[in-house]
Design a protein around this motif. Structure first.
Motif: not given
Length: 91
Positions: A8-23
């Motif tokens: 909600q805070r960052y307007a990322l409605p698809w955010l969920r555990q298991g999502l691939r990311v690159q930091v």
């Protein structure tokens, strides 16, 4: 805090555990929220979950590898794959 708060805070409605990311160039997978941060298990440190800010040098990937959001450069900060701006892109 929770993933729901971060979503909600960052307007990322698809955010969920298991999502691939690159930091900051390091690939990993999202775990649980770590306070106001995301817990990321990096591929090179699979036994640890490290806290990462949701919009600092982070790229989110969908199931088919498409970029959902890219927060890696100041010019692209807050730009989602569909071209829409994050609510924080003007900060």
């Amino acid at each position: 805090m929770s993933l729901a708060y971060i979503r909600q805070r960052y307007a990322l409605p698809w955010l969920r555990q298991g999502l691939r990311v690159q930091v900051d160039g390091r690939p990993g997978v999202l775990g649980r929220a770590h306070g106001p941060y995301l817990g990321v298990r990096f591929d090179d440190l699979p036994d640890h979950r490290l806290p990462c800010h949701p919009t600092w040098q982070l790229t989110y990937y969908g199931a088919d590898g498409q970029v959902l959001a890219d927060f890696t450069t100041s010019a692209e900060r807050g730009v989602r794959a569909d071209g829409s701006a994050s609510s924080l892109s003007r900060i």
